[in-house]
Design a protein around this motif. Structure first.
Motif, PDB file in Angstrom:
ATOM      1  N   LEU A 170       0.818  -1.209   0.000  1.00 55.29           N
ATOM      2  CA  LEU A 170       0.000   0.000   0.000  1.00 55.29           C
ATOM      3  C   LEU A 170       0.855   1.264   0.000  1.00 55.29           C
ATOM      4  CD1 LEU A 170      -2.882  -0.950   2.450  1.00 55.29           C
ATOM      5  CD2 LEU A 170      -3.107  -0.354   0.036  1.00 55.29           C
ATOM      6  N   VAL A 171       1.898   1.260   0.812  1.00 52.00           N
ATOM      7  CA  VAL A 171       2.785   2.430   0.853  1.00 52.00           C
ATOM      8  C   VAL A 171       3.478   2.607  -0.492  1.00 52.00           C
ATOM      9  CG1 VAL A 171       4.873   3.372   1.909  1.00 52.00           C
ATOM     10  CG2 VAL A 171       3.091   2.389   3.353  1.00 52.00           C
ATOM     11  N   ALA A 172       3.958   1.514  -1.087  1.00 47.10           N
ATOM     12  CA  ALA A 172       4.622   1.591  -2.391  1.00 47.10           C
ATOM     13  C   ALA A 172       3.659   2.077  -3.464  1.00 47.10           C
ATOM     14  CB  ALA A 172       5.189   0.223  -2.773  1.00 47.10           C
ATOM     15  N   TRP A 173       2.417   1.593  -3.428  1.00 46.19           N
ATOM     16  CA  TRP A 173       1.412   2.050  -4.387  1.00 46.19           C
ATOM     17  C   TRP A 173       1.162   3.549  -4.215  1.00 46.19           C
ATOM     18  CZ3 TRP A 173      -3.452   4.006  -3.042  1.00 46.19           C
ATOM     19  CH2 TRP A 173      -4.274   4.315  -4.120  1.00 46.19           C
ATOM     20  N   GLY A 174       1.061   3.998  -2.967  1.00 49.57           N
ATOM     21  CA  GLY A 174       0.834   5.416  -2.709  1.00 49.57           C
ATOM     22  C   GLY A 174       1.969   6.284  -3.223  1.00 49.57           C
ATOM     23  N   ILE A 175       3.194   5.804  -3.057  1.00 49.98           N
ATOM     24  CA  ILE A 175       4.348   6.563  -3.542  1.00 49.98           C
ATOM     25  C   ILE A 175       4.374   6.559  -5.071  1.00 49.98           C
ATOM     26  CG2 ILE A 175       6.873   6.568  -3.676  1.00 49.98           C
ATOM     27  CD1 ILE A 175       6.822   5.552  -0.729  1.00 49.98           C
ATOM     28  N   ALA A 176       4.115   5.399  -5.672  1.00 49.14           N
ATOM     29  CA  ALA A 176       4.168   5.275  -7.137  1.00 49.14           C
ATOM     30  C   ALA A 176       3.107   6.128  -7.821  1.00 49.14           C
ATOM     31  CB  ALA A 176       4.018   3.823  -7.549  1.00 49.14           C
ATOM     32  N   THR A 177       1.925   6.191  -7.223  1.00 51.78           N
ATOM     33  CA  THR A 177       0.830   6.951  -7.843  1.00 51.78           C
ATOM     34  C   THR A 177       0.708   8.365  -7.277  1.00 51.78           C
ATOM     35  OG1 THR A 177      -0.790   6.120  -6.250  1.00 51.78           O
ATOM     36  CG2 THR A 177      -0.503   4.864  -8.301  1.00 51.78           C
ATOM     37  N   GLN A 178       1.588   8.699  -6.336  1.00 55.84           N
ATOM     38  CA  GLN A 178       1.559   9.992  -5.655  1.00 55.84           C
ATOM     39  C   GLN A 178       0.178  10.262  -5.070  1.00 55.84           C
ATOM     40  OE1 GLN A 178       3.022  12.893  -8.435  1.00 55.84           O
ATOM     41  NE2 GLN A 178       5.082  12.054  -8.395  1.00 55.84           N
TER      42      GLN A 178
END
Length: 62
Positions: free
Chosen positions: A20-28
């Motif tokens: 979830l954190v990685a997705w949030g960073i990737a999609t800003q």
């Protein structure tokens, strides 16, 4: 505070939290910050959502 999150549950929470954190960073996207919750519960081994239902994924000693 008695631990109520077992080892498999902790591993899954860690993987989901990191994802979830990685997705949030990737999609800003700030919604990825929700991943902090499963990471925190995996780190401390205790989930407050389990309390009202009396659940525990820890192995019981027999």
């Amino acid at each position: 505070m008695k631990k109520n999150v077992g080892s498999i549950d902790r591993g899954l929470r860690a993987v989901v939290g990191i994802g979830l954190v990685a997705w949030g960073i990737a999609t800003q996207n700030w919604w990825g910050a929700i991943g902090i919750i499963p990471l925190f519960t995996a780190a401390i081994g205790w989930c407050p959502a389990y309390l009202p239902f009396g659940l525990s994924s820890c192995r019981t000693k027999t």
